[in-house]
Write a protein that holds these residues in place. Structure first.
Motif, short mmCIF file in Angstrom:
data_model
loop_
_atom_site.label_atom_id
_atom_site.label_comp_id
_atom_site.label_asym_id
_atom_site.label_seq_id
_atom_site.Cartn_x
_atom_site.Cartn_y
_atom_site.Cartn_z
N VAL A 171 51.66 -0.51 31.24
CA VAL A 171 53.12 -0.87 32.12
C VAL A 171 53.61 -2.60 32.18
CG1 VAL A 171 53.57 -0.25 34.14
CG2 VAL A 171 51.48 1.29 33.33
N ALA A 172 52.74 -3.05 31.41
CA ALA A 172 53.62 -4.84 31.55
C ALA A 172 54.63 -4.10 29.90
CB ALA A 172 52.53 -5.34 31.40
N ALA A 173 53.77 -3.40 29.27
CA ALA A 173 54.08 -3.30 27.54
C ALA A 173 55.21 -2.65 27.75
CB ALA A 173 53.01 -3.28 26.68
N VAL A 174 55.31 -0.86 28.49
CA VAL A 174 56.91 -1.09 28.24
C VAL A 174 57.76 -1.24 28.50
CG1 VAL A 174 57.35 1.44 29.03
CG2 VAL A 174 55.38 1.22 28.49
N PHE A 175 57.26 -2.82 30.32
CA PHE A 175 58.42 -2.85 30.80
C PHE A 175 58.77 -3.84 30.11
CE2 PHE A 175 60.18 -5.06 34.55
CZ PHE A 175 60.59 -4.19 34.94
N ALA A 176 57.88 -4.84 29.28
CA ALA A 176 58.98 -5.38 28.66
C ALA A 176 59.28 -4.81 27.66
CB ALA A 176 57.40 -6.57 27.97
N ILE A 177 59.56 -3.92 26.77
CA ILE A 177 60.44 -3.77 25.68
C ILE A 177 61.80 -3.03 26.73
CG2 ILE A 177 60.74 -1.59 24.73
CD1 ILE A 177 57.28 -1.65 23.82
N LEU A 178 61.81 -2.81 27.18
CA LEU A 178 62.25 -1.77 28.39
C LEU A 178 63.26 -3.66 28.53
CD1 LEU A 178 61.75 0.28 30.42
CD2 LEU A 178 63.02 0.77 28.68
N LEU A 179 62.42 -4.63 28.92
CA LEU A 179 63.62 -5.57 29.08
C LEU A 179 64.22 -6.38 28.32
CD1 LEU A 179 64.12 -8.05 30.99
CD2 LEU A 179 61.21 -9.44 30.26
N SER A 180 63.42 -5.97 27.34
CA SER A 180 64.05 -7.04 25.44
C SER A 180 65.01 -5.95 25.29
CB SER A 180 62.78 -6.80 24.40
OG SER A 180 62.17 -6.08 24.24
N ILE A 181 65.92 -4.65 25.71
CA ILE A 181 67.10 -3.99 25.08
C ILE A 181 67.67 -4.57 25.09
CG2 ILE A 181 67.60 -1.26 25.01
CD1 ILE A 181 64.61 -0.52 25.02
N PRO A 182 68.41 -4.76 25.96
CA PRO A 182 69.50 -5.21 26.04
C PRO A 182 70.03 -6.80 25.06
CG PRO A 182 68.67 -4.67 28.41
CD PRO A 182 67.64 -4.64 27.35
N SER A 183 68.86 -7.02 24.77
CA SER A 183 69.24 -8.78 24.54
C SER A 183 69.06 -8.16 22.84
CB SER A 183 67.66 -9.89 24.32
OG SER A 183 68.05 -10.06 25.55
N VAL A 184 68.70 -7.65 22.43
CA VAL A 184 68.35 -6.68 20.96
C VAL A 184 69.38 -6.39 20.56
CG1 VAL A 184 67.09 -5.57 19.38
CG2 VAL A 184 65.91 -6.80 20.55
#
Length: 273
Positions: free
Chosen positions: A238-251
């Motif tokens: 779950v933390a991995a999924v949330f971290a990916i979602l957190l990085s999407i806007p930056s990318v």
């Protein structure tokens, strides 16, 4: 022959260093991507035991996690808008007018980043308690705007300074007023720098955690603040999924504006004469 051997050795070093950088950057992303879709993956297994989308469903169905995503996507654009309204007039003034204390004010803009932010936020919290701004949207926006002042002032100020005065004078000679000159000549030419400043401000607001947690918790939790409890109270997938979602806007934002960032707009933004 010695020269050729040195050339080969130099290329080998470049290849090795490039590979190390790629592993350093892509390694964590690959780790997150693998765990975000893995049912279970533990040492010493080289591959996950299975693949699933259940962890993504958990994130989007969890009311607290989903609320934090909504809050992040609300506060970041609002912060950029407020920061632009406050800082862009100041940036134009810094670029076009020479007034007493100009350099002192410019250097003073870095003061918010010259010291540990937590100390600044604690001092602000004391004031916010007196003004009843704790656990309010206004208080969080103020904290976020403080983190964007440098970007939204220095970079646009340099962009305005880079606009040739001769073009503005030519427009005025043709009969255009000051406002028309600004909106038809100055602003369009400075727009790439302003765009870079807006992107950097959005990312600074989107990633702000300490000040948001201190001022907004527990009423308002954003994605970065939610990560504090996520790694302790949820499975690592779950933390991995949330971290990916957190990085999407930056990318996404950096990809959309890469030609301006790589073109030197970001570096030029800190070169104010």
């Amino acid at each position: 022959m010695p020269g050729a051997s040195r050339t080969v050795a130099g290329r080998a070093v470049v290849v090795i260093l490039t590979a190390l950088v790629a592993v350093f950057i892509l390694g964590p992303l690959l780790w997150l991507g693998a765990h975000a879709f893995a049912t279970e993956w533990t040492y010493p297994n080289l591959l996950p035991e299975g693949l699933t989308l259940d962890w993504w469903r958990v994130v989007f169905e969890d009311p607290e996690l989903f609320s934090s995503m909504q809050n992040s996507l609300f506060f970041a654009p609002v912060t950029v808008l407020v920061s632009a309204l406050v800082c862009l007039p100041a940036a134009y003034a810094f670029s076009r007018f020479d007034f007493p204390g100009r350099r002192v004010f410019l250097v003073g803009l870095f003061a918010t980043n010259a010291f540990p932010k937590m100390g600044l936020f604690v001092a602000m919290a004391t004031v916010f308690y007196g003004l009843n701004l704790m656990e309010t949207t206004v208080g969080i926006v103020i904290v976020h705007v403080i983190g964007t002042v440098v970007f939204m002032t220095w970079i646009p100020a340099a962009a305005f300074s880079a606009v040739p005065r001769s073009l503005e004078e030519a427009a005025r000679d043709a009969g255009a007023g000051r406002l028309r000159v600004f909106f038809t000549v100055t602003l369009p030419m400075a727009l790439p720098g302003i765009l870079v400043a807006a992107v950097m401000s959005f990312l600074a607001s989107f990633d702000e955690a300490q000040g948001t947690y201190l001022v907004g918790a527990p009423s308002y939790m954003t994605m970065p603040t939610e990560m504090y409890s996520l790694v302790l109270n949820h499975p690592r997938q779950v933390a991995a999924v949330f971290a990916i979602l957190l990085s999407i806007p930056s990318v996404v934002l950096l990809l959309l504006t890469r030609r301006y960032v790589m073109g030197g707009q970001l570096a030029e933004g800190f070169q104010i004469r």
